[in-house]
Scaffold this active site. Structure first.
Site, PDB file in Angstrom:
ATOM      1  N   LYS B  97      -6.168 -11.062 -34.777  1.00 33.68           N
ATOM      2  CA  LYS B  97      -5.473 -10.670 -33.554  1.00 33.68           C
ATOM      3  C   LYS B  97      -4.155 -11.415 -33.583  1.00 33.68           C
ATOM      4  O   LYS B  97      -4.113 -12.640 -33.411  1.00 33.68           O
ATOM      5  CB  LYS B  97      -6.295 -11.045 -32.312  1.00 33.68           C
ATOM      6  CG  LYS B  97      -5.516 -10.807 -31.019  1.00 33.68           C
ATOM      7  CD  LYS B  97      -6.270 -11.237 -29.777  1.00 33.68           C
ATOM      8  CE  LYS B  97      -5.307 -11.355 -28.616  1.00 33.68           C
ATOM      9  NZ  LYS B  97      -5.961 -11.753 -27.362  1.00 33.68           N
ATOM     10  N   GLY B 158      -4.363 -13.598 -18.553  1.00 33.80           N
ATOM     11  CA  GLY B 158      -4.947 -14.465 -17.533  1.00 33.80           C
ATOM     12  C   GLY B 158      -4.567 -14.107 -16.109  1.00 33.80           C
ATOM     13  O   GLY B 158      -5.003 -14.775 -15.174  1.00 33.80           O
ATOM     14  N   ALA B 185      -5.549  -8.079 -22.474  1.00 33.80           N
ATOM     15  CA  ALA B 185      -4.922  -8.983 -21.498  1.00 33.80           C
ATOM     16  C   ALA B 185      -4.676  -8.321 -20.154  1.00 33.80           C
ATOM     17  O   ALA B 185      -4.307  -7.149 -20.069  1.00 33.80           O
ATOM     18  CB  ALA B 185      -3.617  -9.562 -21.998  1.00 33.80           C
ATOM     19  N   GLY B 186      -4.915  -9.094 -19.109  1.00 37.68           N
ATOM     20  CA  GLY B 186      -4.604  -8.662 -17.749  1.00 37.68           C
ATOM     21  C   GLY B 186      -5.771  -8.076 -16.990  1.00 37.68           C
ATOM     22  O   GLY B 186      -5.677  -7.864 -15.783  1.00 37.68           O
ATOM     23  N   ASN B 207     -11.129 -11.967 -21.438  1.00 37.04           N
ATOM     24  CA  ASN B 207     -11.726 -13.294 -21.546  1.00 37.04           C
ATOM     25  C   ASN B 207     -11.857 -13.941 -20.169  1.00 37.04           C
ATOM     26  O   ASN B 207     -12.952 -14.176 -19.659  1.00 37.04           O
ATOM     27  CB  ASN B 207     -10.866 -14.154 -22.490  1.00 37.04           C
ATOM     28  CG  ASN B 207     -11.482 -15.503 -22.839  1.00 37.04           C
ATOM     29  OD1 ASN B 207     -11.168 -16.084 -23.857  1.00 37.04           O
ATOM     30  ND2 ASN B 207     -12.374 -16.038 -22.020  1.00 37.04           N
ATOM     31  N   THR B 208     -10.703 -14.181 -19.529  1.00 33.27           N
ATOM     32  CA  THR B 208     -10.698 -14.929 -18.280  1.00 33.27           C
ATOM     33  C   THR B 208     -11.550 -14.259 -17.202  1.00 33.27           C
ATOM     34  O   THR B 208     -12.224 -14.953 -16.424  1.00 33.27           O
ATOM     35  CB  THR B 208      -9.246 -15.078 -17.774  1.00 33.27           C
ATOM     36  OG1 THR B 208      -8.430 -15.514 -18.868  1.00 33.27           O
ATOM     37  CG2 THR B 208      -9.148 -16.100 -16.656  1.00 33.27           C
TER      38      THR B 208
END
EC number: 2.8.1.10
Lengths: 65, 258
Positions: B97, B158, B185-186, B207-208
């Site tokens: 990645k 994040g 992301a996001g 992830n977050t």
């Protein structure tokens, strides 16, 4: 000879990257190495000589996103 | 249609990050509940005394999910390329990645450095998953550089803001019908992930949203269900949006009571 490992100064007797890894206690660990900003594959560690003041990076698996 | 990622068909369109969990046990529980097709991992300096990386490696082995190492935190082509080489050796995979970060507040990619790093790595046999924006021209350049997957952001890393530019993501999907696309992301909640799949994206990477939920394992399960629902909806061909109301209950035969 003084070298930097992960930004910390070490006084070592090792002359090669492979010897350095043993001397610092990384033997058998799943790690990757770079010398002065360049990747050194595991197969080349034994023949990679450490210049005085060498900057060595030793990294391992870590959580990531 | 299920697309393969460099010849590999994922068991789930969910790609889950392994960072920021309260403990390794909670990470393990979350991965089991999410049943992701891929987990993302990284590299950091290892201390000979602590050997923290070795314990994490054991956990990854135990989970048995394919890994996608990242170049998180890299700001230059040289850093990203060197990190990719170290990751290939440590994790034993050509998948990477690729992140080349260009701006600290938004962590948005430096797309110029990204294209250059992608070219260098693809020539060296890497299978590059570039973290990019929804820009079509950058996407073309990444494909020309050897990428066979694109990972546009939904919103800043994040931030949990979801799909910030649905129009742009839709355009990317329409423009590259055969390229595996991942919203990376996001994503903040499962409905964002479902939306990405409904738009025809092939996977989501987050992830977050799981790691920072009050109950990560429970949220992981919610995401597992959301990507299933989104993918199923996509294959069912969603209706077209309309600006005006159209009654769903038939008008014909309605009793005259006024």
């Amino acid at each position: 000879m003084q070298i930097m490992v992960n930004d910390e100064a070490h006084e070592v007797s090792a002359r090669t990257l492979a010897a350095l890894i043993d001397e610092l206690g990384y033997s058998g660990a799943r790690i990757a190495t770079a010398l002065n900003g360049r990747f050194v594959p595991v197969t080349q560690r034994a023949e990679t000589l450490l210049p005085d003041g060498a900057q060595v990076e030793i990294v391992a698996p870590m959580q990531g996103g | 249609m299920t697309k393969s990622f460099y010849g590999t068909t994922l068991s789930s369109p969910l790609m889950l990050g392994t960072a920021q969990y309260p403990s390794p046990d909670i990470l393990r529980d979350a991965v089991k509940a999410a049943q992701p097709g891929v987990v993302t991992v990284s590299l950091r300096r290892e201390s000979a005394g602590e050997r923290a990386g070795q314990a994490f490696w054991d956990l990854i082995q135990e989970l048995g999910v394919p890994v996608l190492p990242n170049t998180a935190g890299c700001h230059t082509v040289k850093e990203a390329v060197t990190t990719a080489h170290m990751a290939r050796e440590v994790f034993g995979t050509e998948w990477i990645k690729l992140e080349v970060i260009g701006e600290l507040d938004t962590l948005q990619p430096d797309v110029f450095g990204l294209v250059e790093a992608a070219r260098v790595l693809a020539e060296d046999g890497f299978k590059v998953f570039p973290y990019t924006t929804e820009d079509l021209v950058v996407a073309e350049r990444l494909l020309a550089a050897g990428c066979e997957v694109l990972m546009p952001w939904g919103a800043p890393i994040g931030s949990g803001k979801g799909l910030n530019n649905v129009f742009g993501l839709r355009a990317l999907r329409a423009h590259f019908p055969d390229v595996p696309l991942v919203v990376d992301a996001g994503i903040g909640v499962p409905s964002h992930a479902a939306q990405a799949l409904e738009l025809g994206y092939d996977a989501v990477l987050l992830n977050t949203a799981v790691a920072k939920a009050g109950d990560p394992a429970r949220m992981a399960e919610a995401f597992r269900l959301a990507v299933q629902a989104g993918a199923l909806a996509r294959t069912a061909d969603p209706m077209e949006e309309r600006d005006m109301a159209v009654p769903s209950t038939p008008v014909a035969g309605k009793a005259m009571l006024a």
